[in-house]
Design a protein around this motif. Structure first.
Motif, PDB file in Angstrom:
ATOM      1  N   ARG A   3     -13.411  -4.760 -31.279  1.00  0.00           N
ATOM      2  CA  ARG A   3     -13.846  -4.654 -29.871  1.00  0.00           C
ATOM      3  C   ARG A   3     -15.270  -4.100 -29.745  1.00  0.00           C
ATOM      4  O   ARG A   3     -15.574  -3.360 -28.815  1.00  0.00           O
ATOM      5  CB  ARG A   3     -12.889  -3.786 -29.050  1.00  0.00           C
ATOM      6  N   GLY A  12      -7.561  -9.528 -40.256  1.00  0.00           N
ATOM      7  CA  GLY A  12      -8.598  -9.930 -39.303  1.00  0.00           C
ATOM      8  C   GLY A  12      -9.134  -8.822 -38.421  1.00  0.00           C
ATOM      9  O   GLY A  12     -10.097  -9.039 -37.689  1.00  0.00           O
ATOM     10  N   GLY A  71     -15.330  -9.588 -37.592  1.00  0.00           N
ATOM     11  CA  GLY A  71     -16.198  -9.885 -36.440  1.00  0.00           C
ATOM     12  C   GLY A  71     -17.656  -9.914 -36.857  1.00  0.00           C
ATOM     13  O   GLY A  71     -18.419 -10.803 -36.461  1.00  0.00           O
ATOM     14  N   GLY A  75     -23.641 -10.293 -40.576  1.00  0.00           N
ATOM     15  CA  GLY A  75     -23.271  -9.032 -41.221  1.00  0.00           C
ATOM     16  C   GLY A  75     -24.460  -8.454 -41.964  1.00  0.00           C
ATOM     17  O   GLY A  75     -24.773  -8.864 -43.089  1.00  0.00           O
ATOM     18  N   GLU A  84     -22.027   6.784 -32.263  1.00  0.00           N
ATOM     19  CA  GLU A  84     -22.209   5.331 -32.106  1.00  0.00           C
ATOM     20  C   GLU A  84     -20.893   4.625 -31.798  1.00  0.00           C
ATOM     21  O   GLU A  84     -20.877   3.574 -31.170  1.00  0.00           O
ATOM     22  CB  GLU A  84     -22.749   4.723 -33.411  1.00  0.00           C
TER      23      GLU A  84
END
Ligand SMILES: Cc1cc2nc3c(=O)[nH]c(=O)nc-3n(C[C@H](O)[C@H](O)[C@H](O)COP(=O)(O)OP(=O)(O)OC[C@H]3O[C@@H](n4cnc5c(N)ncnc54)[C@H](O)[C@@H]3O)c2cc1C
Length: 492
Positions: free
Chosen positions: A97, A134, A164, A170, A335
């Motif tokens: 998310r 995942g 993600g 990446g 963060e």
């Protein structure tokens, strides 16, 4: 060369068949004939867990959901994908998310397919392979890998979804040594837009594997991913150096960065943030330099920055599995906080231009002084050697920007919604300035760092788009995977 930016307005989406079907979503999901497995959970607004379940890192232009399904088995992922498609329900599969582009806000009252039950991490020491579920986060893989004497290139914040991040590229501190995260990818196990389970690799649907390494949010729900991992470099010991400079050192600091652009050692990374310190009421530069090797070589590599005499500096040797949680004065904790307002404007550069960044810094300083509610906004720079990334042929994957030298980010945030408009306006102006000196013929941006309004070419590269569009048409002709950075069916 100029391509047009896109205005993203959730409200321009009509109450379509998809939205109308969402209203009926509860009945469909609760239908007993679905026979969900015991591990599958379904949440609706009003359920105690719902707000926490759907909370994202970025609440600005975020998607909204009429329901969440957390599948507990591969068959239930297939089932929910098929159910959504046959009932015209718009959905988004989620891992960590942390996706933040404004395009996510186009999904209103949709269905979240929360993959968080897919959290396994398996490391095979002998074959140097790791398979993950995942929804595994960067922070979940470091201990199992380290225990096996292995490492992999990851991003920097512990909370971000590994899959993600991989789907778009990446990037991170070990990129100089090992390339993009997607360069480590060996295969994906996915549920396609037809609801089939398919393995995607260099030997199984290689065209799709090519496309998923750069535009991967367009083609399926990822159940698991297998990566090639590496033996620990320097016995797993890495030098971490955190520094703070006053904002007034910006010219000298950025000159050093520019002077290193063609010779940054592959073991070295720099992540720097130019920000406003609300205690001192002054701007400052917070720099994290990491050297993957012995301390004496590391100190030599960062000497120009030490010679600038930072007001604070802390240098230590760390085991690799602690790097992300400790680097940058432990910034990852901050963060990773969810629920903030963030409007992010990324730019890739193949030419580092100190004078442009000084100008941007100074304009941002003016902005901080006149907009107290947006003083949390910052300008950051991630700088890694691109030699390992460039060693992979450009046509091997869909990722378009292998010659990038640094990733710039204007990270706008505000404590009061009234500051949003001016924050976005100044960021758009500064982004144009950064693009002009980027060395690219048009705005190029790592797709996961995109704001969401960029032309397709900026995110996917003009040369990659014809093949990507053909793959989209073949694998997702009804565009059910539409809410990440979406591909067209046809290009040009
Ligand atoms: C604080 C922060 C730090 C970051 N640091 C880095 C960094 O160091 N390096 C870097 O490269 N990137 C970084 N990013 C960007 C990050 O890679 C992207 O935002 C990425 O898309 C996040 O993935 P996620 O699973 O956490 O987010 P999500 O919002 O859950 O997903 C993002 C996109 O990926 C898709 N997706 C995720 N998991 C699956 C799955 N299992 N199946 C199908 N689709 C899936 C979603 O559908 C969505 O389109 C950072 C982002 C943040 C907010």
């Amino acid at each position: 060369m100029m391509f047009s930016y896109i205005t993203i307005l959730a409200s321009v989406i009509p109450l379509s068949a998809a939205a109308a079907a969402s209203a009926n979503i509860k009945g469909l999901l609760q239908d007993r004939s679905n026979k969900w497995s015991a591990n599958t959970t379904v949440y609706f607004p009003g359920d105690a867990e719902f707000s926490n379940e759907t909370l994202r890192w970025n609440e600005y232009s975020a998607p909204t959901f009429a329901a969440v399904v957390r599948p507990g088995s591969e068959q239930d992922v297939q089932k929910v994908v098929k159910l959504s498609i046959s009932n015209n329900i718009s959905f988004l599969a989620t891992g960590g998310r942390h996706g933040y582009g404004t395009q996510f806000g186009k999904l209103q009252n949709g269905l979240e397919i929360d993959m968080s039950a897919f959290d396994m991490v398996q490391v095979d020491k002998n074959s140097s392979m790791m398979t993950v579920g995942g929804a595994v986060h960067f922070g979940d893989i470091v201990d199992p890998l380290y225990a096996a004497g292995k490492e992999i290139q990851t991003g920097s914040a512990t909370c971000v979804g590994l899959v993600g991040a991989t789907l778009g590229g990446g990037i991170g501190r070990y990129q100089g040594l090992h390339g993009l995260i997607l360069d480590a990818l060996v295969s994906l196990r996915i549920v396609t837009a037809k609801g089939d389970i398919v393995t995607v690799s260099n030997s199984s649907h290689p065209d799709l594997f090519w496309a998923m390494r750069g535009a991967g949010t367009n083609f399926g729900v990822i159940l698991s991913a297998t990566y090639r991992v590496h033996d620990l470099t320097n016995g797993g010991q890495v030098m971490n150096a955190d520094m703070i400079f006053p904002g007034t050192a910006n010219v000298s600091f950025l000159d050093i960065v520019q002077s290193m652009q063609d010779k940054i050692p592959k073991e070295l990374s720099l992540i720097a943030s130019m920000a406003y310190n609300s205690t001192s009421k002054m701007s400052e530069i917070i720099a994290n330099l990491v050297y993957v090797g012995p301390e004496d070589a590391g100190r030599e590599a960062i000497k120009p920055f030490l010679d600038l005499k930072p007001t604070v500096h802390e240098i230590s040797m760390l085991p690799w599995n602690q790097l992300n949680s400790k680097a940058a004065f432990g910034a990852t904790a901050l963060e990773c906080e969810k629920g903030g307002q963030h409007s992010m404007f990324g730019v890739n550069v193949r030419n580092v231009s100190a004078s442009t960044y000084v100008d941007v810094f100074e304009k941002l300083d003016d902005f901080w002084n006149s907009n107290p509610a947006a003083q949390g906004s910052s300008f950051s720079l991630e700088f890694f050697s691109n030699s390992a990334m460039e060693a992979v042929p450009d046509d091997a994957t869909a990722y378009p920007w292998r010659d990038t030298k640094a990733y710039l980010m204007l990270q706008m945030t505000w404590s009061n919604a009234s500051a949003a408009e001016s924050a976005n306006a100044v960021a758009e102006e500064l982004r144009s300035e950064l693009v002009k000196s980027s060395g690219y013929p048009y705005h190029s941006v790592y797709v996961s760092y995109a704001h969401g309004d960029e032309p397709l070419e900026s995110k996917f590269g003009a040369s990659k788009l014809p093949r990507l569009a053909a793959m989209k048409k073949e694998w997702d002709p009804d565009n059910v995977f539409a809410y990440g950075a979406a591909l067209p069916m046809k290009y040009p």
